[in-house]
Design a protein around this motif. Structure first.
Motif, short mmCIF file in Angstrom:
data_model
loop_
_atom_site.label_atom_id
_atom_site.label_comp_id
_atom_site.label_asym_id
_atom_site.label_seq_id
_atom_site.Cartn_x
_atom_site.Cartn_y
_atom_site.Cartn_z
N THR A 70 0.23 9.77 -1.71
CA THR A 70 -0.03 9.98 -3.13
C THR A 70 0.30 11.42 -3.48
OG1 THR A 70 -1.86 8.39 -3.10
CG2 THR A 70 -1.76 9.91 -4.96
N MET A 91 0.83 -1.20 0.00
CA MET A 91 0.00 0.00 0.00
C MET A 91 0.87 1.26 0.00
SD MET A 91 -2.88 1.14 2.80
CE MET A 91 -3.67 2.75 2.69
N ALA A 92 0.50 2.23 -0.82
CA ALA A 92 1.27 3.47 -0.90
C ALA A 92 1.17 4.24 0.41
CB ALA A 92 0.78 4.33 -2.05
N SER A 93 2.29 4.81 0.83
CA SER A 93 2.30 5.61 2.06
C SER A 93 1.77 7.01 1.83
CB SER A 93 3.72 5.68 2.62
OG SER A 93 4.59 6.26 1.66
N LYS A 101 -8.93 9.97 -1.59
CA LYS A 101 -9.53 8.85 -2.31
C LYS A 101 -10.54 9.37 -3.32
CE LYS A 101 -7.37 5.97 0.45
NZ LYS A 101 -6.18 5.23 -0.02
N ASN A 158 7.48 4.71 -0.95
CA ASN A 158 6.30 4.10 -1.56
C ASN A 158 5.22 5.13 -1.92
OD1 ASN A 158 7.44 1.51 -1.18
ND2 ASN A 158 6.66 1.49 0.93
N THR A 159 5.65 6.35 -2.23
CA THR A 159 4.68 7.36 -2.68
C THR A 159 4.31 7.09 -4.13
OG1 THR A 159 5.50 9.07 -1.18
CG2 THR A 159 4.30 9.81 -3.12
N GLN A 160 3.00 7.00 -4.40
CA GLN A 160 2.56 6.85 -5.79
C GLN A 160 2.31 8.23 -6.40
OE1 GLN A 160 -1.27 5.05 -6.50
NE2 GLN A 160 -2.19 5.92 -4.65
N SER A 217 -1.47 8.60 3.67
CA SER A 217 -2.43 7.50 3.71
C SER A 217 -3.57 7.74 4.69
CB SER A 217 -1.70 6.20 4.08
OG SER A 217 -1.05 6.33 5.34
N ASN A 218 -3.43 8.75 5.55
CA ASN A 218 -4.51 9.13 6.45
C ASN A 218 -5.44 10.18 5.85
OD1 ASN A 218 -3.68 7.43 8.63
ND2 ASN A 218 -2.04 8.91 9.09
#
Length: 392
Positions: A5, A1-3, A386, A40-42, A27-28
Motif C-alpha cells: 500500500t 490481495m494488494a502486495s 492496517k 498490485n500496489t494499492q 503486506s507484512n
C-alpha cells in the motif's frame, strides 16, 4: 490481495521537519522503498495530512479501570493488558511500556511475566515493563509505598524481580542513583541485562546524577517531580538537562504535575532528548466522578478531567491525560509545530530505548503511523499498515 500500500499526498514527520513524500508499506507491515512498486500496489490518498511515526508511551500505570500493579488472577490480568493495548491507538499510541510502581517482590514476580514484549493483534504493542522501584528514595516516594522500598546494597536484583523477568520482561527501570549500591545495580542492569536505567524518585545532587550516568543510566523519570528542585547553588538531577551530553528526560505535560513554562524551559534545553509521558493512572479513559480506592490509595478517588484527587481533599493522586493531548500541550507551551512536538513521543523514545524498528518512518521499520492535522489532533492510527483506530 494488494502486495503493498502506498500512501500519497502526505507530509511525513522526520527529525522535526515535514517531508512531502509517499509512504509505502508491504503486506507484512514493513516500510519499503517508494520505487519500484510491487505489482498490485494499492494507493491511498491522505489529502495532505501530517503523518507521524506511531507514538511510544514510556510510562503508563493503567487505564479503563485496570492498573498494572493490581494482580488478581492470570486471566483477568492478561485481559486487562489486552484491553489497554486495544484502547491506546485511539490516542496515537502504537507501543507502550506498562509501568509497575513500588510493590512487593511477590507482586513483581506475579505481574512481570505478563508484561513481556508482545505484539497484540489490532492493538498497540507491549514493549516490555517499566519498573519504577523499589530502589527509590523514601523522602521522594510520592504515591509509592515506602514499606516496600529497598536499599540496593542489601537487595539483589534477582531476588526482587526474578532473573527471568530481568531477562525477558523488564526494559526500563527507575531508581535513585544516590542510594548505597545503586551504581552497582545500574552497571549490572545495563551491561548484563540490557535494561535501560532512569533516575527518579531521588534526592540526588548534580554530581550523584553524573555518577549515575557514568555507571550507565541514560534517562530521568518525570523530571522535576519527586526529585530535588533546580537550585542556583545545587542543580540536582534537573541540572543534567543542559549538559553537553544530556540524558533523555521525561516530562508530564498536563499542567498539573508541571507548570507550562517549566515544560517549555525543559524542552528548549534539549529538544532531541525530551520525552513526553502520561504517567496516567487506572482512571484514565473513564468518565468523571467518584471511584473507590485500592491497596495503594485506600480512599475514594475524585476524577475531574485529567486530575484525580482523594475525595474531599486537594491531595493529588495522579493524572488521566492522553499522550496525544501531551503533544498538543507541548505545541502550545513551547510554541512549536506538530512535527517538532511528535519527536518527543516517537524518535526520541526510540533512540533512548535503542529501538531499531520503531520511532522513525524508515525503510525496514514497522509501518506504524498516526495521521494528524496541523493542530496535532489524531485522525487515524495505523499499525503494520492496517488502519486500527480513529482518534478519540
Amino acid at each position: 490481495m494488494a502486495s503493498a500500500t502506498q500512501f500519497i499526498n502526505c507530509r511525513q514527520c522526520l527529525s522535526g521537519a515535514l517531508i512531502c513524500s509517499p509512504l509505502t508499506i508491504d503486506s507484512n507491515g514493513r516500510i519499503i522503498p517508494n520505487t519500484p512498486l510491487p505489482e498490485n500496489t494499492q494507493t491511498i490518498d491522505l489529502k495532505n495530512a501530517i503523518v507521524s511515526p506511531g507514538f511510544l508511551e514510556l510510562q503508563i500505570n493503567g487505564a479503563l479501570g485496570f492498573h498494572f500493579a493490581h494482580y488478581g488472577e492470570p486471566a483477568t490480568y492478561q485481559a486487562g493488558v489486552q484491553k489497554l493495548a486495544q484502547y491506546l491507538p485511539k490516542t496515537g499510541v502504537t507501543g507502550f511500556y506498562p509501568t509497575v510502581p513500588t510493590v512487593s517482590s511477590l507482586v513483581f514476580k506475579q505481574v512481570l511475566p505478563f508484561l513481556k514484549p508482545e505484539d497484540i493483534a489490532y492493538s498497540a504493542s507491549v514493549l516490555g515493563a517499566h519498573v519504577e522501584g523499589p530502589f527509590l528514595a523514601p523522602s521522594k516516594k510520592g504515591a509509592h509505598d515506602a514499606a516496600n522500598m529497598h536499599i540496593p546494597a542489601s537487595s539483589s536484583l534477582e531476588n526482587i524481580y526474578g532473573e527471568e523477568n530481568l531477562k525477558d520482561s523488564i526494559r526500563v527501570l527507575t531508581l535513585a542513583p544516590e542510594l548505597p549500591g545503586a551504581l552497582e545495580h545500574i552497571e549490572k542492569l545495563t551491561k548484563e541485562y540490557d535494561v535501560k536505567v532512569s533516575m527518579g524518585h531521588s534526592a540526588a545532587d548534580y554530581q550523584q546524577g553524573k555518577e549515575g550516568m557514568k555507571a550507565g543510566a541514560n534517562l530521568i523519570t518525570h523530571t522535576f517531580n519527586a526529585m530535588n528542585p533546580l537550585h542556583h547553588r545545587e542543580p540536582g538531577l534537573p541540572g543534567l538537562l543542559s549538559d553537553p551530553s544530556p540524558p533523555y528526560f521525561s516530562l508530564i505535560a498536563d499542567a498539573i504535575h508541571l507548570h507550562p513554562r517549566v515544560v517549555g524551559i525543559a524542552y528548549r534545553s534539549s529538544p532531541s532528548h525530551c520525552i513526553l509521558i502520561t504517567d496516567s493512572i487506572e482512571l484514565s479513559g473513564l468518565p468523571d466522578g467518584i471511584y473507590p480506592g485500592h491497596a495503594q490509595i485506600p480512599f475514594n478517588q475524585l476524577k475531574e478531567g485529567n486530575k484525580v484527587t482523594i475525595e474531599n481533599t486537594n491531595t493529588l493522586i495522579g493524572t488521566c491525560i492522553g499522550l496525544d493531548e501531551c503533544v498538543r500541550n507541548l505545541m502550545a507551551w513551547a510554541e512549536i509545530p506538530v512535527q517538532e512536538a511528535v519527536r518527543c513521543v516517537t524518535e526520541n523514545v526510540g533512540l533512548a530505548l535503542g529501538l531499531k524498528d520503531r520511532g522513525r518512518l524508515e525503510v525496514g521499520r514497522r509501518g506504524d503511523f498516526v495521521v494528524l492535522d496541523d493542530e496535532g489532533v489524531v485522525k487515524e492510527t495505523w499499525i503494520l499498515g492496517k488502519k486500527i483506530a480513529a482518534g478519540v
